[in-house]
Scaffold this active site. Structure first.
Site, PDB file in Angstrom:
ATOM      1  CB  VAL A 167      -2.452   5.955   5.961  1.00 17.88           C
ATOM      2  CG1 VAL A 167      -3.241   5.845   7.254  1.00 17.88           C
ATOM      3  CG2 VAL A 167      -2.939   4.897   4.963  1.00 17.88           C
ATOM      4  CB  CYS A 223       9.749   0.373  18.112  1.00 16.64           C
ATOM      5  SG  CYS A 223       9.950  -1.052  19.190  1.00 16.64           S
ATOM      6  NE  ARG A 282      -3.557   0.422   2.409  1.00 12.52           N
ATOM      7  CZ  ARG A 282      -4.094   0.857   3.546  1.00 12.52           C
ATOM      8  NH1 ARG A 282      -4.216   0.034   4.565  1.00 12.52           N
ATOM      9  NH2 ARG A 282      -4.512   2.077   3.673  1.00 12.52           N
ATOM     10  N   PRO A 315     -20.110  10.381  -4.065  1.00  7.58           N
ATOM     11  CG  PRO A 315     -18.869   8.818  -5.301  1.00  7.58           C
ATOM     12  CD  PRO A 315     -18.753   9.819  -4.201  1.00  7.58           C
ATOM     13  CG  HIS A 324      -7.696   6.528  10.702  1.00  5.98           C
ATOM     14  ND1 HIS A 324      -8.737   6.235   9.855  1.00  5.98           N
ATOM     15  CD2 HIS A 324      -8.274   6.784  11.908  1.00  5.98           C
ATOM     16  CE1 HIS A 324      -9.890   6.308  10.516  1.00  5.98           C
ATOM     17  NE2 HIS A 324      -9.626   6.651  11.753  1.00  5.98           N
TER      18      HIS A 324
HETATM   19  P1  OAD Z   1     -14.462   3.988   2.816  1.00  8.64           P
HETATM   20  O1  OAD Z   1     -13.934   3.034   1.813  1.00  8.64           O
HETATM   21  O2  OAD Z   1     -15.240   3.459   3.942  1.00  8.64           O
HETATM   22  O3  OAD Z   1     -15.368   5.071   2.075  1.00  8.64           O
HETATM   23  C1  OAD Z   1     -14.906   5.702   0.918  1.00  8.64           C
HETATM   24  C2  OAD Z   1     -15.965   6.667   0.477  1.00  8.64           C
HETATM   25  O4  OAD Z   1     -15.478   7.377  -0.639  1.00  8.64           O
HETATM   26  C3  OAD Z   1     -17.278   6.009   0.054  1.00  8.64           C
HETATM   27  O5  OAD Z   1     -18.349   6.650   0.725  1.00  8.64           O
HETATM   28  C4  OAD Z   1     -17.336   6.265  -1.441  1.00  8.64           C
HETATM   29  O6  OAD Z   1     -18.668   6.460  -1.903  1.00  8.64           O
HETATM   30  C5  OAD Z   1     -16.537   7.523  -1.559  1.00  8.64           C
HETATM   31  N1  OAD Z   1     -15.920   7.762  -2.884  1.00  8.64           N
HETATM   32  C6  OAD Z   1     -15.500   6.871  -3.800  1.00  8.64           C
HETATM   33  N2  OAD Z   1     -14.968   7.513  -4.862  1.00  8.64           N
HETATM   34  C7  OAD Z   1     -15.057   8.830  -4.601  1.00  8.64           C
HETATM   35  C8  OAD Z   1     -14.678  10.022  -5.301  1.00  8.64           C
HETATM   36  N3  OAD Z   1     -14.094   9.974  -6.504  1.00  8.64           N
HETATM   37  N4  OAD Z   1     -14.933  11.223  -4.712  1.00  8.64           N
HETATM   38  C9  OAD Z   1     -15.530  11.284  -3.497  1.00  8.64           C
HETATM   39  N5  OAD Z   1     -15.895  10.205  -2.789  1.00  8.64           N
HETATM   40  C10 OAD Z   1     -15.668   9.005  -3.329  1.00  8.64           C
HETATM   41  O7  OAD Z   1     -13.212   4.868   3.314  1.00  8.64           O
HETATM   42  P2  OAD Z   1     -13.133   5.778   4.599  1.00  8.64           P
HETATM   43  O8  OAD Z   1     -14.432   6.366   4.932  1.00  8.64           O
HETATM   44  O9  OAD Z   1     -11.964   6.673   4.424  1.00  8.64           O
HETATM   45  O10 OAD Z   1      -9.146   3.004   8.652  1.00  8.64           O
HETATM   46  O11 OAD Z   1     -12.785   4.690   5.690  1.00  8.64           O
HETATM   47  C11 OAD Z   1     -12.552   5.079   7.014  1.00  8.64           C
HETATM   48  C12 OAD Z   1     -11.500   4.189   7.607  1.00  8.64           C
HETATM   49  O12 OAD Z   1     -11.891   2.818   7.459  1.00  8.64           O
HETATM   50  C13 OAD Z   1     -10.152   4.265   6.918  1.00  8.64           C
HETATM   51  O13 OAD Z   1      -9.360   5.339   7.353  1.00  8.64           O
HETATM   52  C14 OAD Z   1      -9.546   2.951   7.274  1.00  8.64           C
HETATM   53  C15 OAD Z   1     -10.731   2.046   7.079  1.00  8.64           C
HETATM   54  O14 OAD Z   1     -10.706   0.866   7.851  1.00  8.64           O
HETATM   55  C16 OAD Z   1      -7.937   2.579   9.012  1.00  8.64           C
HETATM   56  O15 OAD Z   1      -7.169   2.065   8.234  1.00  8.64           O
HETATM   57  C17 OAD Z   1      -7.638   2.789  10.443  1.00  8.64           C
END
Ligand code: OAD
Length: 256
Positions: A103, A127, A70, A222, A119
């Site tokens: 991240v 460590c 990643r 979206p 996050h």
């Molecule tokens: P998610 O994968 O849960 O959500 C991503 C969001 O982005 C969804 O609501 C999509 O509809 C939206 N999306 C997709 N393409 C897009 C675009 N071009 N423009 C705008 N929005 C778009 O990701 P997060 O909400 O970031 O945690 O997830 C939260 C946390 O869950 C992450 O930080 C991670 C994960 O487990 C850790 O790793 C600690």
């Protein structure tokens, strides 16, 4: 795209603007989100095998290799129009706070400063025993999709195992980042939530904090999210398509 005049007025009047970003803002840079159908990381990989301390203790090579994959993906990615529109806001708004769950550090690579990382960051491993930061080399690895088993380095200070610099499920957020984010949500006049499903806590609760403190709340996504019923305005679409126009029309700034 034409925006609701009340939305533009509200944003223009904001002395303090807080922005919460999630994986969706980096989707147009080719970095997979977590929960989008088919392409989301948690659709293809099991978080209990990769994103918990127990998983790391059980199989450190698997977990380290996956995060290295990643990290390489993020290093190769280029910021997109939405990252640039966010960066253009500094100087346009008297008080700006950028809070991210991402991240990948694409915000910093676009020029945003003082980004609050809720996050963690892929590029800041530390460590697991003594918490000393570990310095990575600049080497770009060619890793297969999903990574491969790579033994994590050992800590030079205490001999403990070095772990990825991200927050895992079951862990608490970095205290300083969380306090700064909560204060920004409480103190802002407008809160922009971009590209997050808004279901992971406590990050998602920041939208409620801002709304309860009287801020104008605006979502760009979206799809539907956990805060559809909370926000004042929902702008449906990709961040890279919507945000440059919103910034340009609000602050008369040409971002083309
Ligand atoms: P998610 O994968 O849960 O959500 C991503 C969001 O982005 C969804 O609501 C999509 O509809 C939206 N999306 C997709 N393409 C897009 C675009 N071009 N423009 C705008 N929005 C778009 O990701 P997060 O909400 O970031 O945690 O997830 C939260 C946390 O869950 C992450 O930080 C991670 C994960 O487990 C850790 O790793 C600690």
């Amino acid at each position: 795209m034409q925006f609701n005049p009340a939305l533009l007025e509200g944003l223009r009047a904001a002395r303090g603007l807080a922005i919460l970003t999630g994986a969706g803002i980096s989707a147009e840079s080719g970095i997979p989100t977590f929960r989008d159908k088919l392409v989301g990381l948690w659709e293809r990989y099991d978080p209990s095998e990769l994103a918990t301390l127990e998983a790391f203790e059980r199989d450190p090579d698997l977990v380290w290799g996956w995060y290295e994959w990643r990290r390489m993906k993020a290093l190769r990615a280029q910021p997109n129009a939405a990252h640039r529109a966010v960066a253009a806001l500094s100087g346009l708004v008297p008080r700006l706070a950028l809070l991210t769950q991402n991240v990948d550090t694409l915000h910093e690579r676009t020029g945003s400063r003082d980004v609050i990382h809720l996050h963690g960051e892929l590029g800041r491993p530390y460590c697991q025993m003594c918490r000393a930061p570990y310095r990575l080399t600049d080497e770009i690895l060619d890793l297969p999709e999903g990574g491969k088993r790579i033994p994590p380095p050992w800590c030079a200070s205490c001999g403990g195992r070095v772990r990825p610099g991200v927050v895992w499920f079951g862990e608490t957020l970095p205290k300083h980042a969380w306090q700064a984010a909560a204060a920004a949500a409480r103190d802002c006049d407008a809160f922009l939530v971009i590209g997050t499903s808004a279901i992971v806590q406590p990050a998602a609760s920041l939208v409620h904090v801002a709304r309860d403190a009287g801020a104008l709340t605006v979502q760009i996504n979206p799809n539907s999210t956990g805060v559809d019923e909370v926000v004042s305005f929902s702008l449906q679409g990709a961040a890279g398509q919507i945000l440059p126009g919103l910034v340009a029309q609000t602050w008369s700034r040409d971002l083309a």
